[in-house]
Design a protein around this motif. Structure first.
Motif, PDB file in Angstrom:
ATOM      1  N   GLU A 133       7.950  54.708   0.039  1.00 31.24           N
ATOM      2  CA  GLU A 133       6.372  54.352   0.249  1.00 31.24           C
ATOM      3  C   GLU A 133       6.343  53.024  -0.395  1.00 31.24           C
ATOM      4  OE1 GLU A 133       4.057  57.295  -1.925  1.00 31.24           O
ATOM      5  OE2 GLU A 133       3.153  57.644   0.159  1.00 31.24           O
ATOM      6  N   LEU A 134       5.715  52.302   0.096  1.00 32.06           N
ATOM      7  CA  LEU A 134       5.312  50.831  -0.542  1.00 32.06           C
ATOM      8  C   LEU A 134       3.986  50.757  -1.208  1.00 32.06           C
ATOM      9  CD1 LEU A 134       6.369  48.714   2.524  1.00 32.06           C
ATOM     10  CD2 LEU A 134       7.917  49.309   0.832  1.00 32.06           C
ATOM     11  N   ASP A 135       4.196  50.023  -2.455  1.00 39.00           N
ATOM     12  CA  ASP A 135       2.970  49.923  -3.145  1.00 39.00           C
ATOM     13  C   ASP A 135       2.244  48.568  -2.837  1.00 39.00           C
ATOM     14  OD1 ASP A 135       2.394  51.874  -5.285  1.00 39.00           O
ATOM     15  OD2 ASP A 135       4.312  51.319  -6.123  1.00 39.00           O
ATOM     16  N   VAL A 136       1.262  48.767  -2.058  1.00 37.26           N
ATOM     17  CA  VAL A 136       0.467  47.429  -1.447  1.00 37.26           C
ATOM     18  C   VAL A 136      -0.651  47.203  -1.942  1.00 37.26           C
ATOM     19  CG1 VAL A 136      -0.274  46.627   0.935  1.00 37.26           C
ATOM     20  CG2 VAL A 136       1.693  47.800   0.718  1.00 37.26           C
TER      21      VAL A 136
ATOM     22  N   VAL B  21       3.323  43.316  -1.043  1.00 39.32           N
ATOM     23  CA  VAL B  21       4.114  44.509  -1.282  1.00 39.32           C
ATOM     24  C   VAL B  21       4.526  44.295  -2.726  1.00 39.32           C
ATOM     25  CG1 VAL B  21       6.095  46.056  -0.698  1.00 39.32           C
ATOM     26  CG2 VAL B  21       4.553  44.993   0.982  1.00 39.32           C
ATOM     27  N   VAL B  22       4.272  44.961  -3.886  1.00 42.36           N
ATOM     28  CA  VAL B  22       4.714  44.782  -5.152  1.00 42.36           C
ATOM     29  C   VAL B  22       5.417  46.018  -5.641  1.00 42.36           C
ATOM     30  CG1 VAL B  22       2.828  43.249  -5.659  1.00 42.36           C
ATOM     31  CG2 VAL B  22       2.496  45.732  -6.075  1.00 42.36           C
TER      32      VAL B  22
ATOM     33  N   VAL C  11       3.292  40.785   2.823  1.00 43.83           N
ATOM     34  CA  VAL C  11       4.171  39.789   2.189  1.00 43.83           C
ATOM     35  C   VAL C  11       5.039  40.408   1.158  1.00 43.83           C
ATOM     36  CG1 VAL C  11       4.390  37.560   0.666  1.00 43.83           C
ATOM     37  CG2 VAL C  11       2.543  37.638   2.410  1.00 43.83           C
ATOM     38  N   PHE C  12       6.117  40.472   1.234  1.00 41.50           N
ATOM     39  CA  PHE C  12       7.247  41.137   0.102  1.00 41.50           C
ATOM     40  C   PHE C  12       7.281  40.243  -1.182  1.00 41.50           C
ATOM     41  CE2 PHE C  12       8.358  45.067   1.892  1.00 41.50           C
ATOM     42  CZ  PHE C  12       8.062  45.086   3.085  1.00 41.50           C
ATOM     43  N   VAL C  13       6.363  40.411  -2.082  1.00 44.42           N
ATOM     44  CA  VAL C  13       6.314  39.191  -3.133  1.00 44.42           C
ATOM     45  C   VAL C  13       7.639  39.038  -3.704  1.00 44.42           C
ATOM     46  CG1 VAL C  13       5.621  38.920  -5.470  1.00 44.42           C
ATOM     47  CG2 VAL C  13       3.735  40.056  -3.591  1.00 44.42           C
ATOM     48  N   PHE C  14       8.566  39.950  -3.837  1.00 42.21           N
ATOM     49  CA  PHE C  14       9.583  39.862  -4.863  1.00 42.21           C
ATOM     50  C   PHE C  14      10.613  38.904  -3.843  1.00 42.21           C
ATOM     51  CE2 PHE C  14       7.883  43.638  -6.584  1.00 42.21           C
ATOM     52  CZ  PHE C  14       7.535  42.854  -7.778  1.00 42.21           C
ATOM     53  N   ASP C  15      10.434  38.978  -2.479  1.00 42.83           N
ATOM     54  CA  ASP C  15      11.592  38.145  -1.959  1.00 42.83           C
ATOM     55  C   ASP C  15      11.230  36.603  -2.253  1.00 42.83           C
ATOM     56  OD1 ASP C  15      12.195  40.496  -0.826  1.00 42.83           O
ATOM     57  OD2 ASP C  15      11.477  40.421   1.275  1.00 42.83           O
ATOM     58  N   HIS C  16      10.052  36.256  -2.355  1.00 43.72           N
ATOM     59  CA  HIS C  16       9.845  34.753  -2.482  1.00 43.72           C
ATOM     60  C   HIS C  16       9.830  34.279  -4.057  1.00 43.72           C
ATOM     61  CE1 HIS C  16       8.504  35.208   1.781  1.00 43.72           C
ATOM     62  NE2 HIS C  16       7.634  36.015   1.428  1.00 43.72           N
TER      63      HIS C  16
ATOM     64  N   PRO D 249      11.275  44.040 -10.235  1.00 39.35           N
ATOM     65  CA  PRO D 249      12.171  44.559  -9.868  1.00 39.35           C
ATOM     66  C   PRO D 249      13.088  44.610 -11.187  1.00 39.35           C
ATOM     67  CG  PRO D 249      11.919  43.189  -8.009  1.00 39.35           C
ATOM     68  CD  PRO D 249      10.789  42.869  -8.951  1.00 39.35           C
ATOM     69  N   ASP D 250      12.939  43.445 -11.821  1.00 41.34           N
ATOM     70  CA  ASP D 250      13.933  43.427 -13.090  1.00 41.34           C
ATOM     71  C   ASP D 250      13.301  44.158 -14.242  1.00 41.34           C
ATOM     72  OD1 ASP D 250      11.874  41.575 -13.556  1.00 41.34           O
ATOM     73  OD2 ASP D 250      13.010  39.971 -13.497  1.00 41.34           O
ATOM     74  N   ASP D 251      12.199  45.148 -14.094  1.00 43.11           N
ATOM     75  CA  ASP D 251      11.305  45.794 -14.960  1.00 43.11           C
ATOM     76  C   ASP D 251      10.722  44.879 -15.848  1.00 43.11           C
ATOM     77  OD1 ASP D 251      11.063  48.506 -15.562  1.00 43.11           O
ATOM     78  OD2 ASP D 251      12.395  48.369 -17.283  1.00 43.11           O
ATOM     79  N   GLY D 252      10.318  43.760 -15.524  1.00 41.84           N
ATOM     80  CA  GLY D 252       9.338  43.100 -16.140  1.00 41.84           C
ATOM     81  C   GLY D 252       7.982  43.222 -15.896  1.00 41.84           C
ATOM     82  N   ARG D 253       6.857  42.825 -16.422  1.00 41.46           N
ATOM     83  CA  ARG D 253       5.522  43.183 -15.929  1.00 41.46           C
ATOM     84  C   ARG D 253       5.039  41.796 -15.278  1.00 41.46           C
ATOM     85  NH1 ARG D 253       2.138  46.330 -19.422  1.00 41.46           N
ATOM     86  NH2 ARG D 253       3.219  48.510 -19.396  1.00 41.46           N
ATOM     87  N   MET D 254       4.106  42.019 -14.091  1.00 39.84           N
ATOM     88  CA  MET D 254       3.447  40.979 -13.640  1.00 39.84           C
ATOM     89  C   MET D 254       2.036  41.302 -13.367  1.00 39.84           C
ATOM     90  SD  MET D 254       6.213  39.957 -10.826  1.00 39.84           S
ATOM     91  CE  MET D 254       5.946  38.115 -10.821  1.00 39.84           C
ATOM     92  N   ALA D 255       1.317  40.359 -13.188  1.00 39.48           N
ATOM     93  CA  ALA D 255      -0.270  40.678 -13.049  1.00 39.48           C
ATOM     94  C   ALA D 255      -0.865  39.753 -12.030  1.00 39.48           C
ATOM     95  CB  ALA D 255      -0.864  40.463 -14.585  1.00 39.48           C
TER      96      ALA D 255
END
Lengths: 147, 776
Positions: free
Chosen positions: B699-702, B715-716, B677-682, B635-641
């Motif tokens: 739409e959700l990217d899952v 959910v990412v 699982v909403f990843v960013f919530d955790h 959400p903060d425009d970073g990259r995750m993998a």
């Protein structure tokens, strides 16, 4: 005094070019030449010479001349296997001529840039100049590729 | 080439070959497998050399082989142990002979090599044995008469007389002649000049006889074979042109003639290919000797067993594996087998066992080099790999023992703790691997601590001819080696083709896996004109343990092709492996699958479970340290993998499909319930950014990921790409839920700790995941 050598001559654009007859295996009309994507632009493609695969270098592009029109079927000058499996594409093939060292001089001033590097010198024939190709450089695609 | 030169060349080639066999025989003798036939064979070789070198006027070689022959003559009559004891001396003889032959090869004469010392030692041995021979002479002679090979059959006594008369060291023997040796002539025949002349005098008739034994073989210049291969290739092409013509409606003698030509051409092609095949024993022949010498050098005891020596390979391939195999045998003795003390302590037989096993398997020849030594020390290999920066400590800890063992194929990773004079010459196993890969071979390793190591090579039967799939793209034909083709999927361009775009990069869903797609047209430098892709077929290719889908216009046929080199000007283009001439005479490029994959930068890992199963079957794999990741935006425009191996599928789900279930949320998915699982919530926020509530998006990217045996929908953020990279820079992260920070695709990327996030999401998720049946 004068040393004679025999050159196979061929025409590319308005130039009459020659290579030593010892360098040439045979001359034939181009048939199917298969293109090689990603190849250096001077490489026209590959052709099948009785089961041998021969790389065709387009002399027009090599010398920085205008491309041949599609209707013109090029002639293929196949070099001896010692040169690697390579051939030169020319517009037309002429006679084998005998030249003497006393007629040899530096490449003419009118030749500039890329093509000048690829010409060893010129023989004065009765009616025109015959340019001797510097084969080592012609076949080393990296040379003169910057222009 | 003069007659003498020709005979000389033949003599040298034959002698070198036979000496290799003698090496082998002597080592067998020494190991206690005494066989009269072995001694006979050794004798015959030395005898032949002696005979021929007399003719070629090679004095020293004559003297040396003569002394050897005398010793062997005696040994043949002795009890087996004597021969076994004499083995080191016989090996010395072989080495000296080889040295002299090399000198002859280099200079045309044998003057430069000093052989006096060896001759002297052999004579001394001869004396010692001659003394003992009194006791066994009667028995020995009887045996001799039964088994003496025909070509050595001049009457026994006369033969020996002859031998002794040419003995260059007569003076040292005079004291033993007479009383101690009944068969030794008491009065030497008048010396017929120097030894060399005598040898020449007797050699010629015998040489002829020896040659008659090899009459069924002809030495052929390899270039002649290569030329024949070329020509028969041309013939095949002409034949194909002829056969393509429609003969079906015709009759008459010419139809039969064409059919006959067709048949004969095929057989001729096969026959000529066979002439290039040679048994692996040609390379293995020297290994018993090599292993013996090496073992002796480091105070070990080694038994070398060879199986499948008759397995045949194209000669060029045989040459290509010569050095790698030698290196492996060297390694096995030097590093694999323990010292006798260590072996005794470990309760193993004192003598270490090394085996070479060759066999045909499908279109391959498999060669195994195994030992029952200490095995590879995983910890030290892993530590070395970490020190080299090839893997991170973290990665190393997660590798299976087999994966660790494979690290030894990395450049610069030597398994030896100390460099010995035998191995450790700067040639590592990485060279073995690259040599194998150069001929389209594979290498794999298995090692068990305390039990030993097995290295398995897989080599194609021939380099020259291989089955290939012919495809079209950009209006041209291309051949793909069949060995890399897994399957072909025809895709119709309309509707649900199964092709999805992940940030501009197409992927194909193939039975639950994401297959990165490579467009041949694009990789060959042609633009895809932006519009919808005209997709014809996806050729699923295997590159090492990875797969990719190659998009081509169409697949035409399968053909046997003759691989020809591209020539200097073109061989540097990585996507081509060579060229070939198809049946219609057209030149066609052969695609290099590995080169294509590398150029396209998209190789993905097969599902990890599959890979492991394959490993247990012992299928070889390439070592790859590149990891595949799915990248998405936070959400903060970073990259995750996320490691791609945890990813089952990518889905876009409508928000409205999400249902609340207790504390959590889930969706109905493929007749099942998929907990979300909403990843960013955790994850703890790094900086305060107004966060979009994921549930407010349409739409959700899952990412459907594995969690134990279950699937969980993560959910990412928007998915960026699937990449494969060797991750260089990594460091641990202080942020909870993040395993590490790494630089991927030139951006700092956080590696998500999936398990941590799922656990945080609460036991309810997991409980639900396990109890889906009840809920449905």
């Amino acid at each position: 005094m004068s040393e004679l050598r025999q050159l196979v001559t061929f025409r590319v654009g308005r130039h009459l070019l020659g290579v030593d007859i010892e360098e040439v295996q045979e001359v034939l009309t181009a048939h199917d030449i298969s293109a090689v994507p990603l190849a250096p632009q001077e490489v026209e493609g590959l052709l099948n010479l009785r089961g041998r695969i021969v790389t065709a270098i387009d002399l027009r592009r090599r010398l920085g001349l205008q491309a041949r029109s599609d209707r013109q079927a090029p002639m293929v000058v196949v070099l001896r296997p010692e040169r690697g499996s390579v051939s030169l594409l020319a517009d037309a093939v002429g006679d084998v001529v005998e030249v003497g060292t006393e007629d040899f001089e530096d490449p003419p001033e009118t030749l500039r840039g890329r093509s000048r590097q690829l010409i060893r010198g010129a023989y004065k024939l009765p009616r025109r100049l015959l340019l001797l190709l510097e084969l080592d450089r012609v076949l080393d695609i990296a040379v003169g590729g910057q222009e | 080439m003069s007659d003498r030169d020709r005979i000389m060349a033949e003599f040298l080639a034959e002698s070198f070959e036979q000496l290799d066999e003698v090496d082998h025989d002597v080592v067998t003798l020494e190991a206690g497998r005494t066989d009269r036939a072995l001694l006979d064979r050794i004798f015959r070789t030395v005898h032949t050399i002696k005979g021929t070198c007399g003719f070629l006027e090679l004095e020293r070689l004559a003297a040396l082989s003569h002394a050897g022959e005398s010793l062997l003559t005696l040994l043949r009559d002795q009890d087996p142990n004597a021969a076994a004891k004499a083995a080191p001396l016989l090996l010395e003889l072989v080495d000296s002979l080889r040295r002299v032959l090399k000198e002859v090869q280099a200079t045309g004469a044998d003057a430069g090599v000093d052989v006096a010392a060896v001759i002297e030692r052999m004579e001394a041995a001869h004396q010692g044995l001659a003394g003992r021979r009194v006791k066994t002479a009667a028995k020995g002679r009887k045996k001799t008469q039964e088994k003496e090979p025909t070509q050595d059959k001049p009457p026994r006594v006369a033969h020996r007389k002859n031998t002794s008369s040419r003995q260059p060291g007569q003076r040292t023997r005079t004291k033993t002649t007479g009383s101690e040796q009944p068969e030794q002539p008491t009065s030497l025949p008048p010396s017929p000049g120097d030894g060399n002349n005598a040898a020449a005098g007797t050699s010629e008739p015998k040489t002829v006889k020896v040659h008659s034994a090899t009459d069924s073989f002809v030495r052929v210049d390899v270039r002649a074979l290569d030329r024949m291969m070329d020509l028969v290739g041309e013939l095949v092409v002409s034949r194909n042109q002829l056969v393509v013509t429609d003969w079906a409606n015709r009759e008459g003698p010419e139809v039969e003639a064409v059919q006959q030509l067709d048949l004969v051409t095929s057989e001729l092609q096969e026959a000529i290919m066979r002439t290039r095949l040679e048994p692996v024993s040609k390379v293995w022949g020297r290994f018993p000797r090599l292993a013996r010498d090496l073992a002796e050098g480091c105070g070990k005891r080694v038994r070398l067993e060879m199986e499948g020596q008759e397995t045949e390979l194209d000669r060029s391939l045989l040459e290509a594996i010569r050095d790698p195999l030698t290196h492996l045998v060297r390694n096995a003795v030097d590093h694999g087998i323990e010292t006798p003390e260590e072996r005794r302590a470990a309760g193993k037989p004192i003598a270490g066992q090394i085996w070479l096993r060759a066999s045909h398997e499908g279109g391959h020849v498999t060669i195994e080099v195994g030992d029952d030594g200490a095995g590879i020390n995983s910890d030290s290999v892993a530590a070395r790999a970490v020190a080299l920066g090839a893997v991170t400590a973290n990665q190393a800890a997660q590798l299976t023992p087999d994966e660790v063992a494979r690290l030894v194929f990395l450049p610069g990773l030597s398994t030896s703790e100390q460099v010995t004079n035998l191995s450790g010459r700067g040639v590592g196993l990485d060279v073995v691997r690259s040599n194998l890969e150069r001929v389209n071979g594979l290498v794999d390793i298995k090692s068990r601590p305390g039990e030993g190591t097995v290295i398995r090579l897989e080599i194609p039967l021939t380099l020259a001819i291989l089955p290939a799939l012919v495809v079209t793209a950009v209006g041209q034909l291309f051949a793909i080696p069949q060995a890399s083709v897994v399957e072909v999927v025809h895709v119709d361009g309309t509707g649900d083709s199964g092709i999805e775009m992940v940030h501009g990069a197409p992927v194909y869903r193939l039975r639950g896996r994401l297959l990165p797609l490579v467009e041949l047209r694009k990789e060959l430098g042609f633009e895809t004109e932006g519009e919808e892709q005209r997709i014809g077929s996806v050729v699923v290719l295997e590159v090492g343990e990875r797969q990719l889908g190659l998009v081509v216009d169409s697949v035409t046929e399968t053909q046997e092709i003759v691989v020809k080199p591209l020539g200097e000007l073109l061989e540097r283009i990585p996507v081509y492996a060579g060229a070939t001439i198809l049946g219609d005479g057209r030149v066609t490029l052969i695609l290099d699958v590995l080169g294509l994959a590398q150029r396209a930068h998209v190789i993905t890992e097969g599902s990890h479970a599959e890979v492991d199963v394959e490993t247990d079957d012992g299928l070889p794999q390439l070592v790859s340290l590149a990891e595949a990741f799915l990248l998405f935006t936070s959400p903060d425009d970073g990259r995750m993998a996320i490691p791609l191996k945890r990813v089952v599928r990518l889905e876009k789900l409508r928000r409205t499909a999400v249902e609340r279930l207790g504390d959590g949320v889930a969706v109905q998915y493929r007749d099942d319930i998929l907990p979300l699982v909403f990843v960013f919530d955790h994850l703890v926020e790094r900086r305060s950014v107004p966060r979009v509530n994921e549930l407010e998006k349409k739409e959700l990217d899952v990412v459907v990921a594995t969690y134990g045996d279950h699937a969980v929908g993560l959910v990412v953020g928007p998915i960026v790409d699937i990449v494969e990279e060797v991750v260089g820079v990594r460091r641990p992260s202080s942020r909870e839920g993040i395993l590490e920070c790494a630089v991927i695709r030139d951006r700092v990327t956080e590696l998500l700790d999936i398990d941590y996030v799922i656990k945080l999401a609460g036991p309810s998720v997991f409980a639900r995941a396990t109890g889906t049946q009840e809920l449905v």
